[in-house]
Write an enzyme that holds these catalytic residues in place. Structure first.
Site, mmCIF file in Angstrom:
data_model
loop_
_atom_site.group_PDB
_atom_site.id
_atom_site.type_symbol
_atom_site.label_atom_id
_atom_site.label_comp_id
_atom_site.label_asym_id
_atom_site.label_seq_id
_atom_site.Cartn_x
_atom_site.Cartn_y
_atom_site.Cartn_z
ATOM 1 N N THR A 186 23.012 29.130 30.398
ATOM 2 C CA THR A 186 23.664 29.461 31.664
ATOM 3 C C THR A 186 22.651 30.158 32.558
ATOM 4 O O THR A 186 21.729 30.801 32.077
ATOM 5 C CB THR A 186 24.827 30.438 31.446
ATOM 6 O OG1 THR A 186 24.302 31.642 30.881
ATOM 7 C CG2 THR A 186 25.862 29.859 30.533
ATOM 8 N N GLU A 331 29.634 26.361 30.108
ATOM 9 C CA GLU A 331 30.416 26.579 28.885
ATOM 10 C C GLU A 331 31.517 25.534 28.710
ATOM 11 O O GLU A 331 32.169 25.477 27.665
ATOM 12 C CB GLU A 331 31.051 27.975 28.919
ATOM 13 C CG GLU A 331 30.056 29.129 28.794
ATOM 14 C CD GLU A 331 29.457 29.574 30.131
ATOM 15 O OE1 GLU A 331 29.543 28.797 31.114
ATOM 16 O OE2 GLU A 331 28.910 30.689 30.189
ATOM 17 N N LYS A 439 38.064 44.545 46.354
ATOM 18 C CA LYS A 439 39.274 45.317 46.092
ATOM 19 C C LYS A 439 39.437 46.325 47.215
ATOM 20 O O LYS A 439 38.790 47.371 47.246
ATOM 21 C CB LYS A 439 39.182 45.982 44.720
ATOM 22 C CG LYS A 439 39.345 44.913 43.615
ATOM 23 C CD LYS A 439 38.928 45.372 42.239
ATOM 24 C CE LYS A 439 39.073 44.190 41.264
ATOM 25 N NZ LYS A 439 38.402 44.406 39.990
ATOM 26 N N TRP A 444 43.502 42.514 46.516
ATOM 27 C CA TRP A 444 42.313 41.687 46.319
ATOM 28 C C TRP A 444 42.087 40.759 47.506
ATOM 29 O O TRP A 444 43.009 40.107 47.984
ATOM 30 C CB TRP A 444 42.445 40.845 45.052
ATOM 31 C CG TRP A 444 42.333 41.635 43.781
ATOM 32 C CD1 TRP A 444 42.186 42.992 43.665
ATOM 33 C CD2 TRP A 444 42.366 41.123 42.449
ATOM 34 N NE1 TRP A 444 42.127 43.353 42.348
ATOM 35 C CE2 TRP A 444 42.230 42.226 41.576
ATOM 36 C CE3 TRP A 444 42.483 39.837 41.909
ATOM 37 C CZ2 TRP A 444 42.218 42.081 40.194
ATOM 38 C CZ3 TRP A 444 42.477 39.701 40.534
ATOM 39 C CH2 TRP A 444 42.337 40.813 39.673
#
Lengths: 545, 545
Positions: A186, A331, A439, A444
């Site tokens: 990754t 993944e 935040k 959010w």
């Protein structure tokens, strides 16, 4: 009681065997690293892959030994995919855009025994060489040339290896479908890269589902140009799915600019492509400047980062190209979701359909998604509740390579690190990376949504939104943008972008013009860098007083 | 070294779980056996399948116990597929067109413990019941009705079972993907039927490849009407592939005449279908008489027996429906080949493409074909060499159920019993069943080719060609035909059919008009019967003197 069907392993070698038997003369066209084009076919690729595999045995490669590639999309890279995995070794594809110290780290971490690389990367490999502990052989993916051989005496040449291979070699018969086949690290925006070790089985199940109409939709009628590199998650699995169904392949080599891609599309009558939004932005720029069209291209998969709705619309309206908005991760091999409408959506009008096409889509069979709160409680899949996106399925990581801990959550879910919503039909919308989301006053705010809107503005060439610290609200959105040449971005432009499109309290308080939005090796914005530079810049902003 | 991906079994329950999660409101529309229509969806089907599965446990069904169905295509049959296989029992689908003694044989051979059947088959089951040794429960696939219950006191009712099921049941977690999932007996034209025992794994791999564009090509945009029955090779696997990708399903129940099918196609906007040539002949007859069109249908898979080229052409020209000519067998789950052209064939003109579309097509990934001589030596795949067609792959039979011998040849090939050619591109042409092919003067003549030509003649309603004994040539072709109402077939019609189309020595010496071509339970011509009646009829034909 077991079923009484033939017991055959799902092996990567079976893909190229099928392609060579039933699509023997189907072409693989490559742009060479040193210029010019090369034409071959699946029968030839299998033949050369087998010769190369026989050389691995002569060199003492054992089962599951790692053999690395640093290469563009071209026929030799495809031969390596099948030679290495087909022979039971592990094909470790390395992203050349990683920093040199990251590359050294992963080559040593993977314990690669051979490295194959394109001419572009010869200086790079020359520089890394001394720090690599396990590599016995450095192979340039070219025919021998005496000048280079003299300059780099440690270098071997790909065509010499092929030449020395056996003509009558066969794939080993003792492979199990769960044996490791390939390895990809990754490119996280922070920390050391982590290795994802695919199996033959996970790769084949992923490839089968990739070919289905609602995923990449590949057939022997198609001609695929994967812009997405083979050095990153196996070109999103297309390097397996295309030979599996006999799709003609066009490999762009090192030339990924708009003009080169458009020229290849039209020269080879490419019907389907796949790549990240920045590549498509370059293509659209070229098309708009040149007035060229794309008469053969029917659809393209766009993923890697969120695709701005304005790009989806432009492809559809101006070029009659269907954009399949997709989401995935290393993944996940990488396909997690693809946006394709359903039968019932035929009843919607154009605007409603267009609107639906902007989210990341729904999972194919084989992938299960869930959203969870920070205590791992499942949230409603109602299109409203946003939470941590977890995933599981046949082609999802169970553990990172050499990982010592448990990389899953709640027993058997892989935590993606994304914040998302999922609606009743399974359509998923990435709201943000969980570490990037803003935040603000306990609520959010999605940086992705604010960026997508900004990218549609005519004065903006590139943009990112980050969480900037704020004395009253903890965090507030800050828009960072690159101006288009000849444009000047003003506060009133801000209003044009956001007024009536998002809740008032979502609108960034201000913006900063920058020269460039920094990106990592796979094109993801390095927001941690931006936060280092701009994260405190609202704290002493006079407007906040 | 194994890959580090999640270890998840390929289970049939995973298909309906996926459909219920991500295609919950996608419709399954059924024509009821007793008339009227029923609408449900995948979420509801899963819910009811789970309730039913819980009942199997209460009834003491053990893992791998066989549970039989004798039913049309409808939602209850689909629920049974998932309830039975999902719960670890084996779904034994029985073809109601078998002779009663064959049915008794296979139910006893399979040791079925429960039988579920549609109202149509109540008299049939009532007649069989006394000879069935292992069946504990006879369940009518209807709600309870008192009159029927009184008349047949041994009868149970499907909706009563569902009612008594648990609401919170879950699929068993100890199933292995190699566990048997379903059982289907072949309907050979001679001898006892033989059982093919599928596994969860073979079924899922078959379903994944079925959905790909060059096979059945199924997506969530589609609406599928499987005319091919669920009692025969799982409706060619579509009962798994459609829920896997979220395709809406329309189940025709018992009404398979042209008018009923056409009405359903247009009412439900069916985009894709699948069935045998005789069904499509009935549909075309209806369309031609009524003048109706098929504005929504895009393509149909035709298999089961060779599709006359005239039918392929008519569908394409008159109704804008693409015919995918396919070949399969119960032993192949059933898909072996499907005819889809390749990228390079775009360069061919219409006639050449049309010509290519008439063979049985090429194998998808997962299936390998070969032609062999009578000593099992491989023959060239050059489109010329005809030999015994063998097959192997992920969804191909290894052994018949309770078979004591070795059912394979050359170690690991399944012998199909067909004679075929395979060309360089993998396109396969069935020349004949090996027991039907005509051996005339040491050369082989294909009855299939002669039949296809005959079926295109306007005076012929149905036709078969058999090998008739001949004093000089050993065997010669004899054409048996059913005249269309109002037509009279003559020797000069024979010339119209064959002159210039086949070698002169292939042309049948004569013909016989019959009332009917006898067929077996799956529509295959019973040539052994025809040979009994007509096989000697050329021996004393005056023309042969």
């Amino acid at each position: 009681m077991q079923g009484l069907m033939m017991d055959r392993q799902l092996l990567i070698s079976a893909i190229i065997d099928h392609a060579a038997s039933y699509h023997s003369d189907t072409e693989v066209v490559s742009v060479n690293t040193k210029g010019g084009q090369h034409r071959t076919n699946y029968a030839e690729i299998r033949k050369r892959a087998l010769k190369l595999a026989s050389v691995f045995n002569k060199r003492g490669m054992a089962k599951s030994d790692r053999i690395a590639t640093i290469a563009w999309n071209n026929f030799r890279h495809l031969e390596l995919y099948y030679a290495i995995s087909g022979n039971g070794q592990v094909c470790h594809t390395i992203n050349p855009r990683l920093f040199a110290d990251q590359m050294t780290y992963i080559i040593n971490h993977a314990e690669d025994r051979m490295i194959f690389f394109d001419a572009t990367f010869l200086p790079l490999v020359d520089g890394l060489r001394e720090n690599l502990k396990t590599v016995d052989a450095f192979v340039l993916m070219e025919p021998r040339d005496d000048e280079t051989a003299e300059k780099y005496p440690w270098l071997e040449f790909y065509e010499d290896l092929i030449e020395s291979g056996d003509d009558d070699y066969h794939w080993p018969e003792d492979l199990d479908e769960n044996d490791a086949s390939s390895l990809c690290y990754t490119s996280g925006t922070t920390g050391n890269p982590k290795g994802v070790l695919y199996s033959n089985r996970s790769t084949l199940i992923h490839a089968m589902m990739s070919a289905t109409p609602d995923v990449v939709n590949l057939s022997a009628r198609d001609c695929l140009l994967p812009v997405v590199p083979m050095f990153h998650v196996n070109a999103w699995g297309t390097a397996y799915a295309a030979p599996m169904v006999g799709t003609k392949m066009v490999m762009p080599g090192p030339n990924l600019d708009g003009k080169s891609i458009a020229t290849l599309f039209n020269q080879e009558k490419v019907t389907v492509s796949a790549g990240v939004p920045t590549i498509w932005a370059g293509l659209i720029d070229f098309l708009e400047q040149s007035g060229e069209k794309l008469p053969f291209l029917k659809r393209t998969v766009v993923g890697g980062s969120a695709c701005p709705p304005s790009m989806i619309e432009k492809f559809r309206t101006d070029y009659d190209v269907e954009v399949l908005h997709a989401w995935g991760m290393t993944e996940l091999s990488p396909l997690g979701t693809v946006n394709n409408l359903k039968n019932k959506h035929d009843a919607l009008d154009n605007d409603e359909q267009e609107n639906l096409r902007c989210n990341q889509g729904r999972p194919p069979f084989g992938i299960e998604l869930g959203v969870f709160d920070d205590e791992d409680n499942p949230l409603a899949e109602d299109g409203q509740a946003q939470g941590n996106l977890y995933c599981r399925g046949y082609w999802v990581l169970n553990n990172y390579f050499h990982s010592e801990g448990d990389d899953l959550r709640n027993g058997n879910w892989f935590p993606t690190g994304d914040v998302a919503t999922i609606d009743e039909d399974g359509f998923m919308t990435i709201r943000d990376r969980s570490k990037d989301i803003i935040k603000s006053g306990g609520e959010w705010i999605s940086t992705v949504e604010l960026e997508n809107l900004a990218l549609g503005h005519p004065a903006i060439a590139d943009a990112a939104v980050i969480a900037a610290k704020h004395p009253k609200w903890d965090e507030r959105p800050l828009l960072l943008l690159v101006e288009k040449p000849g444009s000047e971005f003003t506060e009133s432009n801000m209003n044009e972008i956001y007024d009536g499109k998002v809740a008032k309290w979502w609108v960034p308080d201000t913006f900063r013009v920058v020269d460039e939005i920094p990106r990592n090796a796979t094109g993801k914005v390095r927001k941690n860098l931006l936060r280092e530079t701009f994260g405190d810049s609202l704290m002493d902003d006079p407007k906040l007083a």
